[in-house]
Design a protein around this motif. Structure first.
Motif, mmCIF file in Angstrom:
data_model
loop_
_atom_site.group_PDB
_atom_site.id
_atom_site.type_symbol
_atom_site.label_atom_id
_atom_site.label_comp_id
_atom_site.label_asym_id
_atom_site.label_seq_id
_atom_site.Cartn_x
_atom_site.Cartn_y
_atom_site.Cartn_z
ATOM 1 N N ILE A 130 3.973 3.044 -7.104
ATOM 2 C CA ILE A 130 3.562 3.296 -8.484
ATOM 3 C C ILE A 130 4.782 3.582 -9.347
ATOM 4 C CG2 ILE A 130 2.247 4.857 -9.968
ATOM 5 C CD1 ILE A 130 0.301 5.230 -7.657
ATOM 6 N N SER A 131 5.729 4.330 -8.795
ATOM 7 C CA SER A 131 6.969 4.660 -9.495
ATOM 8 C C SER A 131 8.034 4.935 -8.452
ATOM 9 C CB SER A 131 6.777 5.883 -10.394
ATOM 10 O OG SER A 131 6.560 7.047 -9.605
ATOM 11 N N ASP A 132 9.240 5.266 -8.925
ATOM 12 C CA ASP A 132 10.319 5.580 -7.999
ATOM 13 C C ASP A 132 10.064 6.881 -7.246
ATOM 14 O OD1 ASP A 132 11.625 3.310 -8.795
ATOM 15 O OD2 ASP A 132 12.850 4.329 -10.307
ATOM 16 N N CYS A 133 9.080 7.641 -7.688
ATOM 17 C CA CYS A 133 8.779 8.936 -7.072
ATOM 18 C C CYS A 133 7.442 8.974 -6.367
ATOM 19 C CB CYS A 133 8.821 10.043 -8.140
ATOM 20 S SG CYS A 133 10.372 10.174 -9.032
ATOM 21 N N GLN A 134 6.699 7.863 -6.411
ATOM 22 C CA GLN A 134 5.352 7.901 -5.846
ATOM 23 C C GLN A 134 4.977 6.562 -5.215
ATOM 24 O OE1 GLN A 134 2.311 8.872 -8.682
ATOM 25 N NE2 GLN A 134 0.673 8.929 -7.160
ATOM 26 N N PRO A 135 4.811 6.547 -3.886
ATOM 27 C CA PRO A 135 4.322 5.310 -3.241
ATOM 28 C C PRO A 135 2.851 5.119 -3.559
ATOM 29 C CG PRO A 135 4.448 7.073 -1.649
ATOM 30 C CD PRO A 135 5.027 7.626 -2.921
ATOM 31 N N ARG A 136 2.360 3.886 -3.386
ATOM 32 C CA ARG A 136 0.955 3.616 -3.703
ATOM 33 C C ARG A 136 0.053 3.938 -2.511
ATOM 34 N NH1 ARG A 136 -1.740 -1.474 -5.494
ATOM 35 N NH2 ARG A 136 0.243 -2.532 -5.365
ATOM 36 N N ASP A 137 0.276 3.243 -1.391
ATOM 37 C CA ASP A 137 -0.528 3.464 -0.193
ATOM 38 C C ASP A 137 0.392 3.472 1.017
ATOM 39 O OD1 ASP A 137 -3.269 3.347 -1.352
ATOM 40 O OD2 ASP A 137 -2.640 1.308 -1.857
ATOM 41 N N GLY A 138 -0.017 4.210 2.050
ATOM 42 C CA GLY A 138 0.777 4.201 3.270
ATOM 43 C C GLY A 138 0.779 2.840 3.935
ATOM 44 N N LYS A 139 -0.385 2.172 3.931
ATOM 45 C CA LYS A 139 -0.502 0.827 4.490
ATOM 46 C C LYS A 139 -0.914 -0.129 3.378
ATOM 47 C CE LYS A 139 -1.672 2.152 9.221
ATOM 48 N NZ LYS A 139 -2.656 2.008 10.331
ATOM 49 N N PRO A 140 -0.290 -1.293 3.301
ATOM 50 C CA PRO A 140 -0.637 -2.242 2.236
ATOM 51 C C PRO A 140 -2.029 -2.830 2.434
ATOM 52 C CG PRO A 140 0.900 -3.224 3.780
ATOM 53 C CD PRO A 140 0.784 -1.790 4.169
ATOM 54 N N PRO A 141 -2.689 -3.242 1.358
ATOM 55 C CA PRO A 141 -4.019 -3.870 1.470
ATOM 56 C C PRO A 141 -3.948 -5.185 2.242
ATOM 57 C CG PRO A 141 -3.542 -3.213 -0.797
ATOM 58 C CD PRO A 141 -2.259 -3.096 -0.036
ATOM 59 N N ARG A 142 -4.981 -5.452 3.008
ATOM 60 C CA ARG A 142 -5.081 -6.718 3.736
ATOM 61 C C ARG A 142 -5.993 -7.665 2.963
ATOM 62 N NH1 ARG A 142 -6.329 -4.802 9.976
ATOM 63 N NH2 ARG A 142 -4.346 -3.701 10.353
ATOM 64 N N PHE A 143 -5.536 -8.882 2.787
ATOM 65 C CA PHE A 143 -6.386 -9.906 2.173
ATOM 66 C C PHE A 143 -6.787 -10.865 3.283
ATOM 67 C CE2 PHE A 143 -7.867 -13.303 -0.490
ATOM 68 C CZ PHE A 143 -8.306 -12.652 -1.638
ATOM 69 N N TYR A 144 -8.087 -10.917 3.570
ATOM 70 C CA TYR A 144 -8.561 -11.674 4.720
ATOM 71 C C TYR A 144 -8.686 -13.165 4.422
ATOM 72 C CZ TYR A 144 -9.426 -7.348 7.205
ATOM 73 O OH TYR A 144 -9.249 -6.144 7.847
ATOM 74 N N THR A 145 -8.426 -13.959 5.448
ATOM 75 C CA THR A 145 -8.511 -15.416 5.313
ATOM 76 C C THR A 145 -9.903 -15.833 4.855
ATOM 77 O OG1 THR A 145 -6.907 -15.622 7.120
ATOM 78 C CG2 THR A 145 -8.142 -17.595 6.513
ATOM 79 N N SER A 146 -10.920 -15.148 5.330
ATOM 80 C CA SER A 146 -12.288 -15.490 4.932
ATOM 81 C C SER A 146 -12.480 -15.321 3.425
ATOM 82 C CB SER A 146 -13.289 -14.621 5.688
ATOM 83 O OG SER A 146 -13.030 -13.248 5.485
ATOM 84 N N ASP A 147 -11.846 -14.302 2.826
ATOM 85 C CA ASP A 147 -11.934 -14.109 1.376
ATOM 86 C C ASP A 147 -11.198 -15.225 0.633
ATOM 87 O OD1 ASP A 147 -13.448 -11.797 1.563
ATOM 88 O OD2 ASP A 147 -11.689 -10.504 1.679
#
Length: 317
Positions: A130-147
């Motif tokens: 989000i910023s240099d002082c705040q990560p967004r998520d510990g694990k990145p979102p997964r975009f599935y092949t089915s989607d």
């Protein structure tokens, strides 16, 4: 609800998919989803082969008579309005692509290439902090092949009915690394992931897990000894392409040089044979840098899910 789609008798009765270049519209306008960097908490993984991959893909498209393409990149993925900022944003972008006449209605072939980190059945989004002082998520979102596939099926994208829909997916494993030979006792395996298979015809998914890191960390002497197998010519910064993209480029060129047309089946078999040669070469696999460290994850031959109802023949000239 019935779909009012006009399908020519020639296309309906043909034994092959129509791939003859048109006077109006493109034979194909490929879509490339290029995710070069993905953040896992504060730490990012970057695909070193990314710039070279795009160069070779564009050259491959040009050889096949696809002069234009649509690129979705993570250059501005920190912005909340960017297509790769979130799963919802990417779904909106795919919906927009599906309604783009130049990509679907006016083309006789749909081709989508995904270059990202991930595993079988999904790829990761950039997950910028989000910023240099705040990560967004510990694990990145997964975009599935089915989607990904769901946006180009007949019920939501009737412009692609009876047209071949090809998905080439290259996902690099973010956990790929080299380890000291003294660590042979570590036999932990990555958690197996669910394989998602399409249920509709006229789809072909070709998914490769041979990460770009296998060639990126090879020492110069190894690259020279394997120059008939690997991409030993990089870009202006010295970056080599990932092995899958380079092999795709090399085998398309070889088929075009030999004949006026070729089948996708021949292309896939040639690519797999070439990658098998790369994987089986003990020199390239186990002695990839000056310390001769083995890899913690074995490369695997690409998986192809083919539900095409007709032969896909591409005329090259």
């Amino acid at each position: 609800m019935s779909l009012s789609v006009k399908i020519s008798k020639e296309r309906f009765t043909s034994q092959n998919y129509k791939t003859t270049p048109k006077t109006n519209g493109n034979l194909c306008k490929p879509v490339i989803i290029d995710i070069r960097k993905t953040f896992f908490g504060w730490f990012s993984h970057e695909r070193q082969s990314a710039s070279r991959d795009i160069e070779l893909l564009v050259e491959t498209f040009q050889q096949l008579g696809f002069p234009d393409y649509h690129l979705v990149s993570d250059q501005n993925s920190r912005l909340e309005t960017d297509p790769l900022y979130s799963i919802e944003n990417l779904k909106d972008e795919l919906q927009s692509i599906a309604s783009d006449e130049g990509i679907t209605t006016d083309s006789e072939l749909f081709l989508c290439v995904v270059l990202a980190f991930g595993d079988s059945g999904y790829f990761y989004l950039p997950n910028d902090p989000i910023s240099d002082c705040q990560p967004r998520d510990g694990k990145p979102p997964r975009f599935y092949t089915s989607d990904l596939l769901s946006h180009f099926k007949a019920d939501v994208c009737p412009s692609l009915i009876l047209k071949p829909k090809i998905f080439l997916i290259q996902t690099c494993d973010p956990n790929l690394k080299q380890k000291d030979k003294s660590l042979f006792g570590d036999i932990s395996e990555p958690t197996p992931q669910l394989h998602r298979t399409p249920t509709e015809a006229d789809l072909l998914i070709y998914h490769c897990l041979v990460s770009g890191g296998y060639t990126d960390k090879m020492k110069k002497e190894t690259k020279e000894s394997l120059k008939n197998i690997i991409d030993h010519v990089g870009d202006e910064n010295g970056n080599s392409a990932c092995q899958f993209v380079y092999t795709l480029y090399k085998e398309v060129k070889a088929l075009i040089d030999r004949a006026e047309e070729f089948e996708w089946t021949d292309l896939i078999l040639n690519i797999n044979n070439s990658l098998m040669e790369f994987i089986d070469d003990e020199t390239g696999h186990y002695k990839s840098d000056e310390w001769n460290k083995p890899w913690n994850i074995e490369p695997r031959i690409p998986v192809c899910v083919d539900q095409l109802t007709k032969k896909l023949v591409l005329k090259t000239r």
